[in-house]
Design an enzyme around this catalytic site. Structure first.
Site, PDB file in Angstrom:
ATOM      1  N   ASP A  22     -23.232  34.305  17.765  1.00 66.20           N
ATOM      2  CA  ASP A  22     -23.230  33.600  16.470  1.00 66.20           C
ATOM      3  C   ASP A  22     -21.935  33.853  15.705  1.00 66.20           C
ATOM      4  OD1 ASP A  22     -24.266  31.961  14.534  1.00 66.20           O
ATOM      5  OD2 ASP A  22     -25.488  33.519  13.589  1.00 66.20           O
ATOM      6  N   GLY A  23     -21.573  32.884  14.878  1.00 70.23           N
ATOM      7  CA  GLY A  23     -20.460  33.071  13.945  1.00 70.23           C
ATOM      8  C   GLY A  23     -19.193  32.286  14.276  1.00 70.23           C
ATOM      9  N   ARG A  26     -18.155  29.908  11.157  1.00 68.27           N
ATOM     10  CA  ARG A  26     -17.596  30.628  10.006  1.00 68.27           C
ATOM     11  C   ARG A  26     -16.247  31.256  10.344  1.00 68.27           C
ATOM     12  NH1 ARG A  26     -22.503  34.223   9.175  1.00 68.27           N
ATOM     13  NH2 ARG A  26     -23.032  33.230  11.150  1.00 68.27           N
ATOM     14  N   HIS A  39     -15.673  27.254  18.235  1.00 64.35           N
ATOM     15  CA  HIS A  39     -16.403  27.183  19.502  1.00 64.35           C
ATOM     16  C   HIS A  39     -15.436  27.348  20.689  1.00 64.35           C
ATOM     17  CE1 HIS A  39     -19.958  26.309  17.310  1.00 64.35           C
ATOM     18  NE2 HIS A  39     -19.617  25.094  16.954  1.00 64.35           N
ATOM     19  N   SER A  67     -29.297  26.065  20.728  1.00 60.17           N
ATOM     20  CA  SER A  67     -30.752  26.101  20.536  1.00 60.17           C
ATOM     21  C   SER A  67     -31.305  24.684  20.386  1.00 60.17           C
ATOM     22  CB  SER A  67     -31.091  26.915  19.286  1.00 60.17           C
ATOM     23  OG  SER A  67     -30.746  26.191  18.119  1.00 60.17           O
ATOM     24  N   LEU A 133     -23.883  39.880  39.227  1.00 55.31           N
ATOM     25  CA  LEU A 133     -24.484  39.571  37.922  1.00 55.31           C
ATOM     26  C   LEU A 133     -25.176  38.205  37.932  1.00 55.31           C
ATOM     27  CD1 LEU A 133     -24.601  40.112  34.742  1.00 55.31           C
ATOM     28  CD2 LEU A 133     -22.477  38.809  34.642  1.00 55.31           C
ATOM     29  N   ARG A 190     -26.894  40.565  18.471  1.00 54.34           N
ATOM     30  CA  ARG A 190     -26.554  39.367  17.696  1.00 54.34           C
ATOM     31  C   ARG A 190     -25.289  39.641  16.896  1.00 54.34           C
ATOM     32  NH1 ARG A 190     -30.016  34.788  14.723  1.00 54.34           N
ATOM     33  NH2 ARG A 190     -28.248  33.506  14.114  1.00 54.34           N
ATOM     34  N   GLU A 209     -34.311  46.650  22.584  1.00 50.88           N
ATOM     35  CA  GLU A 209     -33.595  47.318  21.498  1.00 50.88           C
ATOM     36  C   GLU A 209     -32.684  46.269  20.864  1.00 50.88           C
ATOM     37  OE1 GLU A 209     -34.109  50.367  20.427  1.00 50.88           O
ATOM     38  OE2 GLU A 209     -35.624  50.639  21.997  1.00 50.88           O
TER      39      GLU A 209
HETATM   40  C1  IPE Z   1     -28.596  30.733  17.021  1.00 54.00           C
HETATM   41  O1  IPE Z   1     -27.570  30.551  16.101  1.00 54.00           O
HETATM   42  C2  IPE Z   1     -28.361  29.859  18.203  1.00 54.00           C
HETATM   43  C3  IPE Z   1     -27.192  30.170  19.005  1.00 54.00           C
HETATM   44  C4  IPE Z   1     -26.379  31.168  18.855  1.00 54.00           C
HETATM   45  C5  IPE Z   1     -26.957  29.271  20.083  1.00 54.00           C
HETATM   46  P1  IPE Z   1     -27.744  29.586  14.835  1.00 54.00           P
HETATM   47  O2  IPE Z   1     -26.471  29.664  14.093  1.00 54.00           O
HETATM   48  O3  IPE Z   1     -28.186  28.254  15.278  1.00 54.00           O
HETATM   49  O4  IPE Z   1     -28.936  30.293  14.047  1.00 54.00           O
HETATM   50  P2  IPE Z   1     -29.366  30.181  12.520  1.00 54.00           P
HETATM   51  O5  IPE Z   1     -29.486  28.736  12.214  1.00 54.00           O
HETATM   52  O6  IPE Z   1     -28.287  30.827  11.710  1.00 54.00           O
HETATM   53  O7  IPE Z   1     -30.653  30.940  12.447  1.00 54.00           O
HETATM   54  C1  IPE Z   2     -22.795  30.017  17.233  1.00 53.42           C
HETATM   55  O1  IPE Z   2     -21.929  29.850  16.173  1.00 53.42           O
HETATM   56  C2  IPE Z   2     -22.678  28.928  18.279  1.00 53.42           C
HETATM   57  C3  IPE Z   2     -23.740  27.928  18.235  1.00 53.42           C
HETATM   58  C4  IPE Z   2     -24.837  27.991  17.541  1.00 53.42           C
HETATM   59  C5  IPE Z   2     -23.562  26.752  19.054  1.00 53.42           C
HETATM   60  P1  IPE Z   2     -22.306  28.930  14.939  1.00 53.42           P
HETATM   61  O2  IPE Z   2     -21.811  27.563  15.225  1.00 53.42           O
HETATM   62  O3  IPE Z   2     -23.713  29.051  14.598  1.00 53.42           O
HETATM   63  O4  IPE Z   2     -21.406  29.570  13.802  1.00 53.42           O
HETATM   64  P2  IPE Z   2     -21.839  29.898  12.304  1.00 53.42           P
HETATM   65  O5  IPE Z   2     -23.070  30.740  12.386  1.00 53.42           O
HETATM   66  O6  IPE Z   2     -22.081  28.599  11.635  1.00 53.42           O
HETATM   67  O7  IPE Z   2     -20.682  30.646  11.762  1.00 53.42           O
HETATM   68 MG    MG Z   3     -24.774  30.321  13.402  1.00 59.01          MG
END
Ligand code: IPE
Ligand code: IPE
Ligand code: MG
Length: 255
Positions: A22-23, A26, A39, A67, A133, A190, A209
């Protein structure tokens, strides 16, 4: 910088690591860039972490890439992500083979645009004889989707007399999940400072964990992975028992 790698006890590695990557968005926006740029950088982290996990000798690595709910994002982002995915998979197959990595997918593959679907299917086919793996990509995946699929399949098999209602137990249920061939994750990471599961492996994470870090996914590298594993190795996993029971058990296991 001294690497944390030497501190890791290679005999006590988590068998299966699952990561909510995630992230990305941002990370890019903080740099004044478009979310898609994040990405693209995120793919670099995937390369590093897959390589790091393979080098360590981790058996299973699940990466949450997209997701069910992510389909609701703005169309240009969804299209961009799917294009990136198709391109990356095709590019990476030789490296996966070189590193003896077997690619697998969990999720609703039929939702994917054709190019991404074919790319994934080819990648799975071309790496299926590898036995290092196992890299599991969670794509168009959500735990509630998976559970609904499982319940439907069980209902069908009961109706057709393939299994009886009395036979249904935890092991049978497990067999109907998308992850039936893989052990449960022992460590779930995460990134990006969010403290939630976001519909990821709800059943399978029962005793994982959990490790949360503020680091955004594009900045997450091998050292961060080592840090998470070290943290995992410092924990006492009790599975409902008392600390004393666990200590006694590990003392007898050693003899
Ligand atoms: C979870 O991240 C899904 C993936 C990392 C693929 P999201 O960015 O979609 O989750 P929320 O919306 O912040 O919960
Ligand atoms: C995770 O990063 C990748 C996917 C969910 C595809 P995000 O796209 O959710 O990035 P943020 O959370 O908005 O920063
Ligand atoms: Mg996200």
């Amino acid at each position: 910088m001294v690497s944390q790698l030497d501190k890791i006890d290679k005999a006590r590695l988590p068998l299966h690591i699952a990561i909510i990557m995630d992230g990305n968005g941002r990370w890019a926006q903080e740099k004044g860039e478009d979310r898609l740029f994040g990405h693209y950088q995120g793919v670099e982290s995937v390369r590093n972490i897959v390589e790091g996990a393979a080098e360590l000798g981790i058996s299973y690595l699940t990466l949450y890439a997209f997701s069910t709910e992510n389909w609701d994002r703005p169309e240009p982002e969804v299209i961009g992500l799917m294009g990136l995915l198709a391109e990356t998979i095709r590019q990476e197959v030789p490296t996966l083979n070189k590193n003896n990595i077997k690619l697998r997918l969990i999720g609703d593959i039929n939702m994917l645009p054709e190019d991404a679907r074919l790319g994934m299917e080819e990648g799975i086919e071309k790496t299926r004889n590898n036995n290092g793996l196992t890299l599991i990509i969670a794509l168009s995946y959500s735990s509630r989707w998976e559970l609904v699929q499982a319940v439907k399949a069980i209902a069908k098999d009961v109706k057709e007399g393939i299994i009886s209602e009395e036979q249904i137990d935890q092991d049978i249920l497990r067999n109907y999940l998308a992850t039936s061939e893989f052990p449960d994750p022992e460590l779930m990471i995460r990134t990006s400072g969010e403290y939630r599961i976001s519909n990821f492996l709800l059943y399978q994470l029962a005793y994982a964990e959990l490790y949360f870090t503020d680091t955004r996914w594009p900045d997450f590298g091998k050292e961060d992975l080592y840090e998470a594993i070290l943290n995992f190795q410092q924990r006492q996993r009790r599975f409902g028992m008392t600390g004393e029971q666990i200590k006694r058990k590990s003392a007898t296991d050693m003899h």
